[in-house]
Design a protein around this motif. Sequence first.
Motif, PDB file in Angstrom:
ATOM      1  N   THR A  13       7.282   3.718   6.247  1.00  0.00           N
ATOM      2  CA  THR A  13       6.935   3.159   6.426  1.00  0.00           C
ATOM      3  C   THR A  13       7.378   2.056   7.260  1.00  0.00           C
ATOM      4  O   THR A  13       8.491   1.928   7.720  1.00  0.00           O
ATOM      5  CB  THR A  13       6.433   1.809   5.236  1.00  0.00           C
ATOM      6  OG1 THR A  13       7.773   0.970   5.116  1.00  0.00           O
ATOM      7  CG2 THR A  13       6.252   2.956   3.517  1.00  0.00           C
ATOM      8  N   THR A  14       6.807   1.201   8.078  1.00  0.00           N
ATOM      9  CA  THR A  14       7.548   0.238   9.388  1.00  0.00           C
ATOM     10  C   THR A  14       6.284  -0.814   8.552  1.00  0.00           C
ATOM     11  O   THR A  14       5.220  -0.884   8.252  1.00  0.00           O
ATOM     12  CB  THR A  14       6.985   0.743  10.330  1.00  0.00           C
ATOM     13  OG1 THR A  14       5.340   0.131  10.168  1.00  0.00           O
ATOM     14  CG2 THR A  14       7.016   1.918  10.903  1.00  0.00           C
ATOM     15  N   LEU A  48       3.473   4.552   6.575  1.00  0.00           N
ATOM     16  CA  LEU A  48       2.647   3.886   6.571  1.00  0.00           C
ATOM     17  C   LEU A  48       2.822   2.699   7.955  1.00  0.00           C
ATOM     18  O   LEU A  48       4.195   2.558   7.841  1.00  0.00           O
ATOM     19  CB  LEU A  48       2.712   3.126   4.948  1.00  0.00           C
ATOM     20  CG  LEU A  48       2.004   1.522   4.910  1.00  0.00           C
ATOM     21  CD1 LEU A  48       0.738   1.640   5.125  1.00  0.00           C
ATOM     22  CD2 LEU A  48       3.157   0.328   4.271  1.00  0.00           C
ATOM     23  N   VAL A  49       1.198   2.162   8.618  1.00  0.00           N
ATOM     24  CA  VAL A  49       2.063   1.549   9.449  1.00  0.00           C
ATOM     25  C   VAL A  49       1.837   0.484   9.543  1.00  0.00           C
ATOM     26  O   VAL A  49       0.252  -0.196   8.975  1.00  0.00           O
ATOM     27  CB  VAL A  49       1.253   1.813  10.925  1.00  0.00           C
ATOM     28  CG1 VAL A  49       1.462   0.756  12.233  1.00  0.00           C
ATOM     29  CG2 VAL A  49       1.435   3.407  11.245  1.00  0.00           C
ATOM     30  N   GLY A  50       2.532  -0.632   9.222  1.00  0.00           N
ATOM     31  CA  GLY A  50       2.617  -1.966   8.532  1.00  0.00           C
ATOM     32  C   GLY A  50       0.753  -3.237   8.603  1.00  0.00           C
ATOM     33  O   GLY A  50      -0.391  -2.882   8.079  1.00  0.00           O
ATOM     34  N   GLU A  51       0.637  -2.626   9.967  1.00  0.00           N
ATOM     35  CA  GLU A  51      -0.627  -3.280  10.512  1.00  0.00           C
ATOM     36  C   GLU A  51      -1.124  -2.998  12.093  1.00  0.00           C
ATOM     37  O   GLU A  51       0.407  -2.462  12.682  1.00  0.00           O
ATOM     38  CB  GLU A  51      -0.740  -5.127  11.240  1.00  0.00           C
ATOM     39  CG  GLU A  51      -1.904  -5.616  11.365  1.00  0.00           C
ATOM     40  CD  GLU A  51      -1.610  -6.697  11.682  1.00  0.00           C
ATOM     41  OE1 GLU A  51      -0.971  -7.743  10.968  1.00  0.00           O
ATOM     42  OE2 GLU A  51      -2.752  -7.534  12.202  1.00  0.00           O
ATOM     43  N   ILE A  52      -2.237  -2.428  12.578  1.00  0.00           N
ATOM     44  CA  ILE A  52      -2.368  -2.060  13.765  1.00  0.00           C
ATOM     45  C   ILE A  52      -2.915  -2.839  14.515  1.00  0.00           C
ATOM     46  O   ILE A  52      -4.220  -3.438  14.994  1.00  0.00           O
ATOM     47  CB  ILE A  52      -3.649  -0.444  14.014  1.00  0.00           C
ATOM     48  CG1 ILE A  52      -3.092   0.412  12.567  1.00  0.00           C
ATOM     49  CG2 ILE A  52      -3.995  -0.399  14.970  1.00  0.00           C
ATOM     50  CD1 ILE A  52      -4.124   1.680  13.446  1.00  0.00           C
ATOM     51  N   ARG A  53      -1.842  -3.824  15.181  1.00  0.00           N
ATOM     52  CA  ARG A  53      -2.595  -5.038  16.461  1.00  0.00           C
ATOM     53  C   ARG A  53      -2.851  -4.384  17.476  1.00  0.00           C
ATOM     54  O   ARG A  53      -2.949  -5.747  18.937  1.00  0.00           O
ATOM     55  CB  ARG A  53      -1.013  -5.603  16.239  1.00  0.00           C
ATOM     56  CG  ARG A  53      -0.624  -6.204  15.254  1.00  0.00           C
ATOM     57  CD  ARG A  53       0.720  -7.005  14.982  1.00  0.00           C
ATOM     58  NE  ARG A  53       1.053  -7.572  13.910  1.00  0.00           N
ATOM     59  CZ  ARG A  53       2.205  -8.069  13.058  1.00  0.00           C
ATOM     60  NH1 ARG A  53       3.398  -7.711  14.662  1.00  0.00           N
ATOM     61  NH2 ARG A  53       2.343  -8.613  12.053  1.00  0.00           N
ATOM     62  N   HIS A  74      -0.037  14.522  10.583  1.00  0.00           N
ATOM     63  CA  HIS A  74       0.674  13.059   9.297  1.00  0.00           C
ATOM     64  C   HIS A  74      -0.193  12.412   9.107  1.00  0.00           C
ATOM     65  O   HIS A  74      -1.219  12.504   8.477  1.00  0.00           O
ATOM     66  CB  HIS A  74       1.661  12.392   9.609  1.00  0.00           C
ATOM     67  CG  HIS A  74       2.538  13.292  10.668  1.00  0.00           C
ATOM     68  ND1 HIS A  74       2.560  13.769  11.829  1.00  0.00           N
ATOM     69  CD2 HIS A  74       4.075  13.892   9.800  1.00  0.00           C
ATOM     70  CE1 HIS A  74       3.651  14.346  12.666  1.00  0.00           C
ATOM     71  NE2 HIS A  74       4.465  13.844  11.136  1.00  0.00           N
ATOM     72  N   LEU A  75      -0.506  11.934   7.744  1.00  0.00           N
ATOM     73  CA  LEU A  75      -1.275  11.271   6.419  1.00  0.00           C
ATOM     74  C   LEU A  75      -0.767   9.520   7.290  1.00  0.00           C
ATOM     75  O   LEU A  75       0.245   9.330   6.743  1.00  0.00           O
ATOM     76  CB  LEU A  75      -1.482  11.421   5.320  1.00  0.00           C
ATOM     77  CG  LEU A  75      -2.690  10.550   4.648  1.00  0.00           C
ATOM     78  CD1 LEU A  75      -4.065  10.820   5.361  1.00  0.00           C
ATOM     79  CD2 LEU A  75      -2.235  11.137   3.435  1.00  0.00           C
ATOM     80  N   VAL A  76      -0.894   8.683   7.475  1.00  0.00           N
ATOM     81  CA  VAL A  76      -1.263   7.848   8.286  1.00  0.00           C
ATOM     82  C   VAL A  76      -1.843   6.908   7.776  1.00  0.00           C
ATOM     83  O   VAL A  76      -3.058   6.865   7.480  1.00  0.00           O
ATOM     84  CB  VAL A  76      -1.353   7.611   9.685  1.00  0.00           C
ATOM     85  CG1 VAL A  76      -1.571   6.020   9.921  1.00  0.00           C
ATOM     86  CG2 VAL A  76      -0.689   8.547  10.242  1.00  0.00           C
ATOM     87  N   PHE A  77      -1.801   6.048   7.213  1.00  0.00           N
ATOM     88  CA  PHE A  77      -2.272   4.474   6.966  1.00  0.00           C
ATOM     89  C   PHE A  77      -1.920   3.455   7.021  1.00  0.00           C
ATOM     90  O   PHE A  77      -0.839   2.991   7.724  1.00  0.00           O
ATOM     91  CB  PHE A  77      -1.644   4.094   4.890  1.00  0.00           C
ATOM     92  CG  PHE A  77      -1.917   5.161   4.000  1.00  0.00           C
ATOM     93  CD1 PHE A  77      -3.190   5.187   3.173  1.00  0.00           C
ATOM     94  CD2 PHE A  77      -0.700   5.880   3.065  1.00  0.00           C
ATOM     95  CE1 PHE A  77      -3.862   6.004   2.111  1.00  0.00           C
ATOM     96  CE2 PHE A  77      -1.428   7.226   2.616  1.00  0.00           C
ATOM     97  CZ  PHE A  77      -2.248   7.150   2.042  1.00  0.00           C
TER      98      PHE A  77
END
Length: 669
Positions: free
Chosen positions: A452-453, A493-498, A514-517
Motif C-alpha cells: 500500500t501507499t 493500494l494507492v491511497g488516492e489518485i490525485r 496487478h489488482l489495484v485499489f
Amino acid sequence: MPPAAVARPPGTPGKAEPPGAARPPRPMPPQSAKPAPTARPAGSPRPAPSPAEGRPRPAGPGQAASAKPDSAAAAKPRPPVAGVAGPGGGGAAAAAKPRRSIKVPLQKPLGQILAELNKVTPEHLQEALALRKQRGGAIGAVLVDLGYCEQADVSMALAVQAGMARVDLDELEIPPDVIDKMDSMTARSYNVVPIEFDVGRLRVAMADPTNFRALDELHMLLDFEIDAALADPAAVVRALDKYYAHAESVESVISQLDQTAEWVVDQEESIDLEDIRAMSESQPVKKLLNLVLLQAIRDKASDIHFEPFEDDFKMRYRIDGVLYEMVPPPRHIALAVASRIKVMANLDIAERRVPQDGRIELTMGGKPVDLRVSVLPTMFGESVVMRVLDRTQVELDITKVGLREDEQRVIDDLIHLPNGIVIVTGPTGCGKTTTLYSALSAINTPDIKIITTEDPVEYDIEGLVQVQINPDIGLTFARCLRHILRQDPDVILVGEIRDLETAQIAIHSSLTGHLVFSTLHTNDAPTAITRLLDLGLEPYLVTATLEAVVAQRLVRRICMNCRAEFEPSEGMLWDLQLTPEDVRGRTFYFGRGCEQCNNTGYRGRTGVFEIMYIDDALRDLIIRGSSTNVVREEAKKRGMRMLRDSGLMAIYDGITTIEEIIRATVTDQ
Ligand SMILES: [Zn+2]
C-alpha cells in the motif's frame, strides 16, 4: 487527507471511522472487560477512565500514559524467599532438597506453579527445562526468553511460590472507605487496588506484589504501611474500573484547574521557552490530557479538538461523525495544553508560527493507541486536533461494513480478481479507508503480496507492506508506485489518485497483471469516470482496466436499545422524494434516546453503497465519450442501486433514520 478539522462542509460525517464496533485485528493483552460507553454529549458527567495499566509508574499520577516501562522493570527485585537461582529454578529435585542446617520451607518448583496457573503448557515447560539444563539460569527467565510466558506471569508465580497471599478481586466487595484511602490516579498509576485497612496498614491487591519499589513509593505517598496481596492482572483492571469509575473525571480536573491561575499569560507571544517547557511538564496539564485521552477512547471518539479563541478554549470530540462540545478547559491553559501535546508528539515547542504534524504512540488501559497530531497556528493560539487511531476498535471485516448480501457478492468477486482497478469514492470521512482495508484484510494471505501507499498510513495491518508517502521529500504516490512495481506485488493500494501520473501508473500496474485499489473524491460512482477522464486519461485505458466504482457514505445506526416506530410526516417523505403512496405498509424507526446512546438515539455507524460494475455496455458508453448522466442512467438500468436507494433500504430495514439518509445522500442530480 489532513487530519485537521478544517473545511469540512457541515453535515458531512467524520472521517475514516469504521462502521461497527470492536474486534481487535490481532490478539490483545487482557484488558478491561467493561464495555465503553459511546457518544456522550457535552457536559454530561462521566466516569473516570483507566490509564495505562500493567506499568506501575513511580513518576506518579498525572502522566499521560507513557509507552515506556520506565523504572518498572528496574524496580523488580526478586522476592527474598524464592531466590533467583535456587529453588526458583523449577527442577523438582533442586527444589525439594532442603539444606541440612537451614530450614527452608518446601517449595513448589516455579515451573510447576506456572503450569498450574495455566501460564505455560507442559510441553513448553519441558522444552524450557531442557534448555535450562544446557545454559543454566532461572527457569522463569528461560521461559520468558523463549516467549512462552510473560515476565508478569513469572513475577506472579514467584509471589505464589513465596507464599504471598492471593485475592480474588472479582469475589471481593471492597468498602468505600477503603477505596477512599487511595485516590484514583495513584491506584491507576501503580495498578493497585486497596482492599483492606486496619490501623495505619493498607492492604493492596496487585499483579506483581514483588514490586517492592512500588510498595515503597505507595508507603511514602500515603503514609500507611503497605501490605501486598497477589491478584490477577485482568481482575485488577476490572476492579479499578469498578471502584474508581466516578472518582475522577475530566470535569473535576478542569474545575480544579479553574482555581489555579498558574499560567495566566497576558502575552503569549512573549513567553519564553523555559516557561513553556515548565507548563507542558506541569502535573495538572498532564493529568487533564491523560483523562481527556482516556475519555475520548472510551467514548470511541475519532478526533479530539482543542481550539483557542479570544476568550475561551474549546474542547470537542467527534463521535460517530458528529462533534460534541465538552466542558471547556480554562482559557489560560491553552498554551500549556498545546505545548504538552507537542512534547508528546516530538514536535518543536519553540515553533508556534507554522503548522506541524506529528504522531503519538501510547498504551492506554493496556491497549495500543496511535494519535495523529495536527497543530495549526490560528489568530488566538495553536489549534490542536488529534485523530485517534485505536486499532482495537477497528474491525476490518468486509462482512461488517454494511454491505447488503447482493453487494457482498459483487465485492467478493471484485477483490478476488487477478488484475484490474477498483475505486472507492466519496467525500472525506465516508468510510472509504475502512472499506478498502477490510477488503485487503479479506485477501491478506501468505500467498498474496499486498503493498500500500498511503497518506497517511491509518492502520497498520500485519502482512501488508505499507508505505507512507511524503511529498515534502518528493515521495509522491506516483514515485512510490513506480518503486512498488519492482517489489513484485500482487495487489496494490494507492491511497488516492490525485494526478495524471498516479492514474497512469495505476493503469500500467493493472495492465501488467496487478489488482489495484484506490480512492477518489467524487459524490457518486458515475462521476468517478468523468474525474479520471478529466485527469487526462484516454478513455480506452480506463475501460481496459476499471472494473468497478464503489461510492460510499456512512450513516449513524439507530440505537437498538431505544428504537421505536413512528409515522413520518408528508414533509419528511417529500424530502426523500416519496409520497405516502410509495411507502404504504412500510415501518419507520427512530431512536428515542436512552442511557446506552447518551440520549442521541444513535449508536455506531454503517456504510451505504452504490456499486457501479463496469460491463461492456458501460465501456461502450465511456469510449464514446458519453456524459456522466448518460452513464448513470445506463448503470441504473443495469441494476446499479444509487446511494439514495441503498439509504432507503437501510431506513426500511430499521437500521437508520430518514434524517441520516437525507444528510448523507444529498441528491444533487
Ligand atoms: Zn438508545
